[in-house]
Design an enzyme around this catalytic site. Structure first.
Site, PDB file in Angstrom:
ATOM      1  N   ASP A  86       7.186  31.313  13.062  1.00 41.19           N
ATOM      2  CA  ASP A  86       5.687  31.611  12.785  1.00 41.19           C
ATOM      3  C   ASP A  86       4.811  31.690  13.944  1.00 41.19           C
ATOM      4  OD1 ASP A  86       6.223  31.586  10.115  1.00 41.19           O
ATOM      5  OD2 ASP A  86       5.548  29.352   9.815  1.00 41.19           O
ATOM      6  N   GLU A 116       7.317  33.759   2.749  1.00 43.18           N
ATOM      7  CA  GLU A 116       6.850  32.307   2.796  1.00 43.18           C
ATOM      8  C   GLU A 116       6.010  31.937   1.675  1.00 43.18           C
ATOM      9  OE1 GLU A 116       5.773  30.878   6.700  1.00 43.18           O
ATOM     10  OE2 GLU A 116       7.468  31.605   7.733  1.00 43.18           O
ATOM     11  N   HIS A 136       6.707  21.815  22.972  1.00 45.89           N
ATOM     12  CA  HIS A 136       6.206  21.923  21.609  1.00 45.89           C
ATOM     13  C   HIS A 136       6.817  21.046  20.288  1.00 45.89           C
ATOM     14  CE1 HIS A 136       3.820  25.488  23.019  1.00 45.89           C
ATOM     15  NE2 HIS A 136       2.936  25.065  22.143  1.00 45.89           N
TER      16      HIS A 136
HETATM   17  C1  LIG Z   1       2.355  25.750  16.468  1.00 45.50           C
HETATM   18  C2  LIG Z   1       3.898  25.782  16.086  1.00 45.50           C
HETATM   19  C3  LIG Z   1       4.572  26.382  15.028  1.00 45.50           C
HETATM   20  C4  LIG Z   1       5.936  26.199  15.028  1.00 45.50           C
HETATM   21  N1  LIG Z   1       6.697  26.991  14.129  1.00 45.50           N
HETATM   22  C5  LIG Z   1       7.879  27.221  13.815  1.00 45.50           C
HETATM   23  C6  LIG Z   1       8.523  28.053  12.890  1.00 45.50           C
HETATM   24  O1  LIG Z   1       7.825  28.661  12.433  1.00 45.50           O
HETATM   25  N2  LIG Z   1       9.844  27.800  12.755  1.00 45.50           N
HETATM   26  C7  LIG Z   1      10.523  26.878  13.187  1.00 45.50           C
HETATM   27  O2  LIG Z   1      11.708  26.755  13.299  1.00 45.50           O
HETATM   28  N3  LIG Z   1      10.199  25.992  14.395  1.00 45.50           N
HETATM   29  C8  LIG Z   1       8.596  26.181  14.471  1.00 45.50           C
HETATM   30  N4  LIG Z   1       7.910  25.248  15.533  1.00 45.50           N
HETATM   31  C9  LIG Z   1       8.704  24.328  16.019  1.00 45.50           C
HETATM   32  C10 LIG Z   1       9.357  24.690  17.284  1.00 45.50           C
HETATM   33  O3  LIG Z   1      10.781  25.379  16.957  1.00 45.50           O
HETATM   34  C11 LIG Z   1       9.854  23.381  18.156  1.00 45.50           C
HETATM   35  O4  LIG Z   1       8.613  23.017  18.600  1.00 45.50           O
HETATM   36  C12 LIG Z   1      10.852  23.681  19.370  1.00 45.50           C
HETATM   37  O5  LIG Z   1      10.983  22.184  19.740  1.00 45.50           O
HETATM   38  C13 LIG Z   1      10.368  24.687  20.067  1.00 45.50           C
HETATM   39  O6  LIG Z   1       9.749  24.396  21.258  1.00 45.50           O
HETATM   40  P1  LIG Z   1       9.680  24.529  22.621  1.00 45.50           P
HETATM   41  O7  LIG Z   1      10.397  25.712  22.863  1.00 45.50           O
HETATM   42  O8  LIG Z   1       8.550  24.115  23.271  1.00 45.50           O
HETATM   43  O9  LIG Z   1      10.940  23.350  22.999  1.00 45.50           O
HETATM   44  P2  LIG Z   1      10.918  21.935  23.330  1.00 45.50           P
HETATM   45  O10 LIG Z   1       9.870  21.008  22.559  1.00 45.50           O
HETATM   46  O11 LIG Z   1      10.338  21.711  24.907  1.00 45.50           O
HETATM   47  O12 LIG Z   1      12.333  21.378  23.259  1.00 45.50           O
HETATM   48  C14 LIG Z   1      12.988  21.001  22.003  1.00 45.50           C
HETATM   49  C15 LIG Z   1      14.094  20.343  22.070  1.00 45.50           C
HETATM   50  O13 LIG Z   1      15.137  21.278  22.512  1.00 45.50           O
HETATM   51  C16 LIG Z   1      15.699  20.896  23.746  1.00 45.50           C
HETATM   52  N5  LIG Z   1      15.474  21.928  24.510  1.00 45.50           N
HETATM   53  C17 LIG Z   1      14.676  22.696  25.148  1.00 45.50           C
HETATM   54  N6  LIG Z   1      14.960  23.911  25.921  1.00 45.50           N
HETATM   55  C18 LIG Z   1      16.511  23.777  25.643  1.00 45.50           C
HETATM   56  C19 LIG Z   1      17.541  24.707  26.208  1.00 45.50           C
HETATM   57  N7  LIG Z   1      17.205  25.891  26.877  1.00 45.50           N
HETATM   58  N8  LIG Z   1      18.812  24.352  25.745  1.00 45.50           N
HETATM   59  C20 LIG Z   1      18.922  23.298  25.220  1.00 45.50           C
HETATM   60  N9  LIG Z   1      18.129  22.302  24.839  1.00 45.50           N
HETATM   61  C21 LIG Z   1      16.808  22.620  24.943  1.00 45.50           C
HETATM   62  C22 LIG Z   1      14.687  19.748  24.374  1.00 45.50           C
HETATM   63  O14 LIG Z   1      15.198  18.921  25.422  1.00 45.50           O
HETATM   64  C23 LIG Z   1      14.067  19.087  23.040  1.00 45.50           C
HETATM   65  O15 LIG Z   1      15.216  18.154  22.759  1.00 45.50           O
HETATM   66  C24 LIG Z   1       6.695  25.462  15.520  1.00 45.50           C
HETATM   67  C25 LIG Z   1       6.131  24.941  16.600  1.00 45.50           C
HETATM   68  C26 LIG Z   1       4.603  24.788  17.070  1.00 45.50           C
HETATM   69  C27 LIG Z   1       3.938  23.896  17.825  1.00 45.50           C
END
Ligand SMILES: Cc1cc2nc3c(=O)[nH]c(=O)nc-3n(C[C@H](O)[C@H](O)[C@H](O)COP(=O)(O)OP(=O)(O)OC[C@H]3O[C@@H](n4cnc5c(N)ncnc54)[C@H](O)[C@@H]3O)c2cc1C
Length: 540
Positions: A172, A286, A103
């Site tokens: 969120d 917020e 994400h």
């Molecule tokens: C619709 C939407 C709403 C959002 N709202 C918020 C919000 O309200 N507040 C907020 O803080 N963020 C928000 N986000 C952002 C979100 O926190 C980031 O997208 C974050 O990257 C988490 O997504 P993911 O778990 O798919 O991680 P990924 O996108 O898959 O990974 C993010 C990063 O972390 C690394 N990573 C992933 N898993 C691990 C792990 N287990 N250990 C170490 N490194 C790891 C990856 O290599 C990459 O560098 C939102 C995102 C979206 C799409």
């Protein structure tokens, strides 16, 4: 070589003959000298088919694409350790990127030419989350696998503690992972009271970039604990997080209060967050900025406001001729015991606030409905075909002392003629709720409050992406020129100099932790902070 090991070696090499180029490139004889069978097991979890690598080559942002050589499906943290050791055994180590659900907006979870770790596999199959969400017997905390979605953590904790338990701070959107958000910070409307998600973690299991599996906490391997929190995946893969719990409420009064003037909006937001320790205030705060052209000329859809409420807001936008309408979004939790007082509490709070009279909009929803509100938006956007579009998101932390300058220069300047598709968020947080030992960069500490400002815009038509990228660049340039010391959240920088500026005083620590815990710079290369595959002599 003893006979048994030789047989294993043959098994590994013959296995290699049947697999693809990437696996063939690996030097398995040296991989794990004491455990070739383990190497075979690691190899069997590498998927190199086109469908797997294509799926792991882009993310929610749809801006950056990079194809990995393979996707790894671990069934245990030890598998991830094995993969990392395999990489480190190579003359040129391959990069390894844990992918929560991808994400990210700008390729942060991609591994060009390396291996993406599909964290989903750790959870296994079935509704019990592979036993990787466990509440402690005293109900003070939950242990959640790094791969777990927050929505699954919520469902599992709500089943416990009689009336249900829950973590205190939420993003969120809940279809993102524990490891992914803890690698960034994890912010939301409860952060004014409890700090970001990374301030609510008691312990982590991390597979470091050295291949070691390390349990860490503020008292044990503390340097890794704080480095990994907000660490952008640079030091290790978080495979378990121990997260503090509270009693879950049953229901929520969910309120939006409209303002036509930024000064009253920010003054009231700051008043509300200043009462973080007192009743009867909001449990979540917020805010949103609605550029008036979106109301008067743009798409007027909202999952919160009814059509007639949108008409009223449009009239307000026209009458005030201001470039923007602002909303404070508040939520007040209640249980069966406190239900009788919730309206009284709300009325008391409202007396102190100066939103536009008659422009308070109230909903009553269950706690889960409230927390999963963006999940419902997702369904609608998916049905309308506008979920899988480019998302050139820009998130900034803006110091309180400059937030009015930011408003003037950005919402009434750079974005004056914009009709954005996608929300613009703006809400304050207390700086002292962030632990400076974590890696997330925050603005300088001259201000005790900073605002999270999220330009969460979608590119839905031809030319949108380029235009939105130009606007983002103009916003950053404006801040630079005006000397507004903002920091990017979910950051992206094109050069290491950019990263040095981003981390500021923390840069020395970030570099030192990288050398200690990922000396070959193999982890999360998509962040673009450290050049991959540092030569062994460069390591400590
Ligand atoms: C619709 C939407 C709403 C959002 N709202 C918020 C919000 O309200 N507040 C907020 O803080 N963020 C928000 N986000 C952002 C979100 O926190 C980031 O997208 C974050 O990257 C988490 O997504 P993911 O778990 O798919 O991680 P990924 O996108 O898959 O990974 C993010 C990063 O972390 C690394 N990573 C992933 N898993 C691990 C792990 N287990 N250990 C170490 N490194 C790891 C990856 O290599 C990459 O560098 C939102 C995102 C979206 C799409």
């Amino acid at each position: 070589m003893p006979q048994a090991r030789f047989a294993t070696f043959l098994a590994v090499t013959s296995f290699l003959c049947t697999v693809t180029h990437f696996q063939h490139m690996l030097v398995i004889g040296n991989a794990l000298p004491n455990d070739d069978l383990f190497a075979l097991d690691v190899l069997s979890k590498l998927h190199t088919d086109h469908v797997s690598t294509a799926e792991a080559s882009s993310d929610f942002g749809h801006i950056v694409e990079a194809i990995p050589n393979a996707v790894f499906h671990p069934t245990s943290p030890a598998d991830i350790a094995g993969l990392i050791k395999l990489s480190l055994s190579q003359p040129r180590p391959f990069t390894v990127a844990p992918r929560g659900r991808g994400h990210s907006a700008r390729g942060q979870a991609l591994a060009p030419g390396g291996v993406v770790v599909d964290m989903r596999s750790l959870a296994g199959r079935g509704s019990d989350h592979g036993h990787r969400v466990n509440v402690s017997s005293d109900e003070a905390w939950v242990d959640a696998g790094g791969e777990q979605l927050w929505i699954d953590v919520l469902c599992a904790t709500l089943e416990r503690g009689g009336g249900g338990l829950a973590p205190r701070v939420w993003t969120d959107y809940l279809r993102i992972t524990v490891g992914g958000t803890l690698s960034n910070g994890g912010i939301g409307g409860q952060a004014f009271r409890h700090g970001p998600q990374i301030s609510n973690v008691l312990e982590l299991d991390v597979v470091a970039g050295t291949g070691e599996m390390i349990t860490c906490s503020p008292d044990k391997n503390a340097d890794l604990f704080f480095a990994a929190l907000g660490g952008l995946g640079q030091f290790g893969v978080i495979t378990r997080a121990r997260i503090a719990l509270e009693r879950a409420p049953k229901r929520v009064r969910w309120v939006r209060l409209a303002y036509s003037d930024v000064r009253s909006f920010t003054r009231d937001q700051e008043l509300l967050i200043s009462r973080r320790d007192s009743e009867p205030d909001f449990d979540y705060i917020e805010g949103q900025v609605q550029l008036n052209r979106t109301l008067t000329e743009g798409r007027r859809s909202s999952s919160f406001f009814s059509a007639s409420e949108l008409d009223r807001l449009t009239n307000l936008a026209v009458e005030t001729r201001s470039s923007a309408i602002y909303f404070i979004e508040g939520a007040m939790y209640y249980t069966d015991d406190t239900a009788a007082f919730v309206d009284e509490r709300l009325a008391m709070i409202s007396e102190d606030l100066s939103f536009v009279p008659g422009h308070a909009f109230v909903r009553d929803v269950s706690y889960v409905e409230f927390l999963d509100r963006v999940g419902r938006d997702e369904q609608k956007l998916r049905s309308a075909g506008v979920w899988d579009v480019p998302h050139p998101w820009l998130n900034l932390f803006v110091p309180r002392s400059r937030v009015l300058d930011f408003d003037a220069g950005v919402f009434k300047g750079v974005l004056k003629d914009a009709r954005p598709v996608g929300p613009i968020l703006m809400y304050p947080m207390h700086r002292d709720a962030w632990d400076d030992r974590t890696t997330t960069a925050t603005p300088p500490d001259d201000d005790d409050v900073f605002y999270a400002v999220g330009l969460l815009r979608s590119a839905v038509a031809a030319g949108d992406l380029e235009r939105l990228e130009r606007e983002n660049a103009a916003v950053l340039e404006f801040c630079d020129r005006a000397g507004i010391a903002c920091k990017q959240y979910l950051p992206h920088h094109d050069s290491q100099d950019g990263w040095k500026r981003h981390f500021g005083e923390k840069w020395g620590r970030v570099e030192a932790m990288k050398r200690k815990y990922d000396p070959r710079a193999i982890l999360s290369p998509g962040q673009g902070i450290f050049p991959a595959a540092v030569a062994p002599d460069d390591s400590v």
